[in-house]
Enzyme design. Structure first.
Site, mmCIF file in Angstrom:
data_model
loop_
_atom_site.group_PDB
_atom_site.id
_atom_site.type_symbol
_atom_site.label_atom_id
_atom_site.label_comp_id
_atom_site.label_asym_id
_atom_site.label_seq_id
_atom_site.Cartn_x
_atom_site.Cartn_y
_atom_site.Cartn_z
ATOM 1 N N ASP A 8 1.260 -1.157 -0.513
ATOM 2 C CA ASP A 8 0.226 -0.200 0.078
ATOM 3 C C ASP A 8 0.465 1.227 -0.225
ATOM 4 O O ASP A 8 2.392 1.225 0.653
ATOM 5 C CB ASP A 8 -1.039 -0.065 1.193
ATOM 6 C CG ASP A 8 -2.260 0.967 1.572
ATOM 7 O OD1 ASP A 8 -2.636 1.502 0.365
ATOM 8 O OD2 ASP A 8 -2.823 1.609 2.283
ATOM 9 N N HIS A 12 3.122 3.409 -9.250
ATOM 10 C CA HIS A 12 2.322 2.216 -9.043
ATOM 11 C C HIS A 12 4.386 1.475 -9.811
ATOM 12 O O HIS A 12 4.910 -0.113 -10.088
ATOM 13 C CB HIS A 12 1.600 1.276 -10.165
ATOM 14 C CG HIS A 12 0.825 2.014 -9.995
ATOM 15 N ND1 HIS A 12 -0.052 1.545 -8.222
ATOM 16 C CD2 HIS A 12 -0.691 2.611 -9.871
ATOM 17 C CE1 HIS A 12 -1.249 2.022 -7.929
ATOM 18 N NE2 HIS A 12 -1.767 2.408 -8.977
ATOM 19 N N LEU A 38 10.639 -20.764 -4.433
ATOM 20 C CA LEU A 38 9.663 -20.013 -3.830
ATOM 21 C C LEU A 38 8.270 -19.941 -4.727
ATOM 22 O O LEU A 38 8.613 -20.047 -6.038
ATOM 23 C CB LEU A 38 10.225 -18.366 -3.577
ATOM 24 C CG LEU A 38 9.186 -17.371 -3.745
ATOM 25 C CD1 LEU A 38 8.330 -17.164 -1.869
ATOM 26 C CD2 LEU A 38 9.528 -15.803 -3.817
HETATM 27 C C1 FPP Z 1 -1.768 0.643 -3.369
HETATM 28 O O1 FPP Z 1 -1.312 1.886 -3.700
HETATM 29 C C2 FPP Z 1 -0.862 -0.362 -4.767
HETATM 30 C C3 FPP Z 1 -1.760 -1.479 -5.476
HETATM 31 C C4 FPP Z 1 -3.529 -1.210 -5.633
HETATM 32 C C5 FPP Z 1 -1.108 -1.812 -6.850
HETATM 33 C C6 FPP Z 1 0.216 -2.738 -6.440
HETATM 34 C C7 FPP Z 1 0.540 -2.733 -7.715
HETATM 35 C C8 FPP Z 1 2.235 -2.504 -7.890
HETATM 36 C C9 FPP Z 1 2.952 -3.014 -7.129
HETATM 37 C C10 FPP Z 1 2.706 -2.775 -8.850
HETATM 38 C C11 FPP Z 1 2.009 -4.016 -9.869
HETATM 39 C C12 FPP Z 1 2.299 -5.389 -9.184
HETATM 40 C C13 FPP Z 1 3.217 -6.445 -9.130
HETATM 41 C C14 FPP Z 1 2.513 -7.497 -8.771
HETATM 42 C C15 FPP Z 1 3.749 -6.859 -10.854
HETATM 43 P P1 FPP Z 1 -2.360 2.238 -3.457
HETATM 44 O O2 FPP Z 1 -2.418 3.275 -5.098
HETATM 45 O O3 FPP Z 1 -3.325 1.830 -2.880
HETATM 46 O O4 FPP Z 1 -1.726 3.867 -2.502
HETATM 47 P P2 FPP Z 1 -2.342 4.692 -2.191
HETATM 48 O O5 FPP Z 1 -2.920 4.485 -0.884
HETATM 49 O O6 FPP Z 1 -1.248 5.718 -0.592
HETATM 50 O O7 FPP Z 1 -3.511 5.484 -2.717
#
Ligand code: FPP
Length: 245
Positions: free
Chosen positions: A21, A38, A132
Site C-alpha cells: 500500500d 505503481h 519460492l
Molecule cells: C496500493 O497503493 C497498490 C496497488 C493497488 C497496486 C499494487 C501494484 C503494484 C505494486 C504494481 C504491479 C504489481 C505486480 C505484482 C507486478 P495505492 O495505489 O492504494 O496507494 P495509496 O493508498 O497511496 O493511494
C-alpha cells in the site's frame, strides 16, 4: 543495521502475505502521477521476491489488485493492467532463473483478456519450479472467496459428495483459492494503514500482523528481513500459555 544476518534461517515463516500500500501517496510526495508510484512499486516487488528467495520462503502472497480496486478511475485501472502485463512478460525468464513458481488467487476471468493470457502463460512456464511460490492476488476479495467455497461445499453436499458432519476447517481450506498453501504466519501491510482490506480473512486467523510506515515503493528486501526478525522475536501461543509451549 543488517537484519538478514539476524534471521534464524531454520525458523523462517513458510508463508508471508503482503498488502502493498502507498504507491499513490508515494507518487504524490514526489509530485508525480499515481502510475509513477505503481511503476516504482514493481521495483519493490522485485526486491522483496529476491529477498524471499534468499531466506527460503515457500510462499509469498502479494495483494496486487482487489475487487474493490475496479472502482478506481478507468485510466488508473488500465495503466495498472498494462503494467501487470508488461511486468509479467519481462520477468518470466528471471522467475525461471531463480526457480520461482508463479501462482494467482482471485477472479482471473475478470481481468482483461491479454492480462489473463499473459498470466496463464507465465504460470505454465514456471509450473515446474521448486523454489519460492510467488502468489499474486488479483481481482481478489476474501469475502467472495469464502462465499464461493460455501457454494461449492453446498453443491457437494447436495450431490452426496460430502456429508455435513465432514465439514471441518481443514475441509473448508480445500475449497479456497489457497488450497495448495499453508496459511500465512506473517502478514505485512505498508504505508502506515492498519486495515485488512478484505485480504485472506480466513487464512490469517493466527498470522502475526506487522505494519510498516513506509510507502510500498520505499519498501525493500531489507524491510522484509526486518519484519521477519520482528516476527521471530514474538511468542506465538495459539491460545495456550507461555509455560505450555
Ligand atoms: C496500493 O497503493 C497498490 C496497488 C493497488 C497496486 C499494487 C501494484 C503494484 C505494486 C504494481 C504491479 C504489481 C505486480 C505484482 C507486478 P495505492 O495505489 O492504494 O496507494 P495509496 O493508498 O497511496 O493511494
Amino acid at each position: 543495521m543488517d537484519y538478514k544476518s539476524q534471521i534464524n534461517i531454520s525458523e523462517v515463516p513458510s508463508h508471508v502475505a503482503i498488502i502493498m500500500d502507498g504507491n499513490g501517496r508515494w507518487a504524490k510526495k514526489h509530485g508525480k502521477p499515481r502510475i509513477f508510484g505503481h511503476k516504482n512499486g514493481v521495483l519493490s516487488v522485485r526486491s522483496v521476491v529476491e529477498g524471499a528467495g534468499e531466506i527460503g520462503l515457500k510462499y509469498l502472497t502479494l495483494y496486487a489488485f482487489s475487487t474493490e480496486n475496479w472502482k478506481r478511475p478507468k485510466v488508473e485501472v488500465a495503466a495498472l493492467m498494462q503494467l501487470l502485463v508488461a511486468t509479467i512478460s519481462n520477468e518470466v525468464s528471471a522467475l525461471n532463473k531463480n526457480n520461482v513458481r508463479l501462482l494467482t488467487i482471485g477472479d482471473l476471468k475478470s481481468l482483461p483478456g491479454n492480462c489473463e493470457k499473459e498470466l496463464q502463460k507465465a504460470m505454465e512456464k514456471t509450473k515446474n519450479n521448486t523454489g519460492l511460490s510467488l502468489v499474486l492476488a488479483l481481482s481478489y476479495s476474501s469475502k467472495s472467496e469464502i462465499i464461493n467455497a460455501v457454494k461449492s461445499i453446498s453443491k457437494d453436499v447436495s450431490e452426496d459428495k460430502l456429508k455435513v458432519e465432514e465439514i471441518s476447517d481443514k475441509v473448508f481450506d480445500t475449497y479456497l483459492d489457497t488450497n495448495l498453501m499453508n496459511d500465512p504466519e506473517l502478514l505485512i501491510r505498508t504505508s502506515g494503514e492498519y486495515r485488512l482490506s478484505n485480504f485472506l480473512l480466513w487464512q490469517i486467523a493466527y498470522a502475526e500482523l506487522y505494519f510498516s510506515d513506509k510507502f510500498w515503493p520505499d519498501f525493500t528486501k531489507e524491510d522484509l528481513f526486518e519484519a521477519i526478525v520482528d516476527y521471530q522475536n514474538r511468542e506465538r501461543r495459539f491460545g495456550m500459555t507461555s509455560e505450555q509451549l
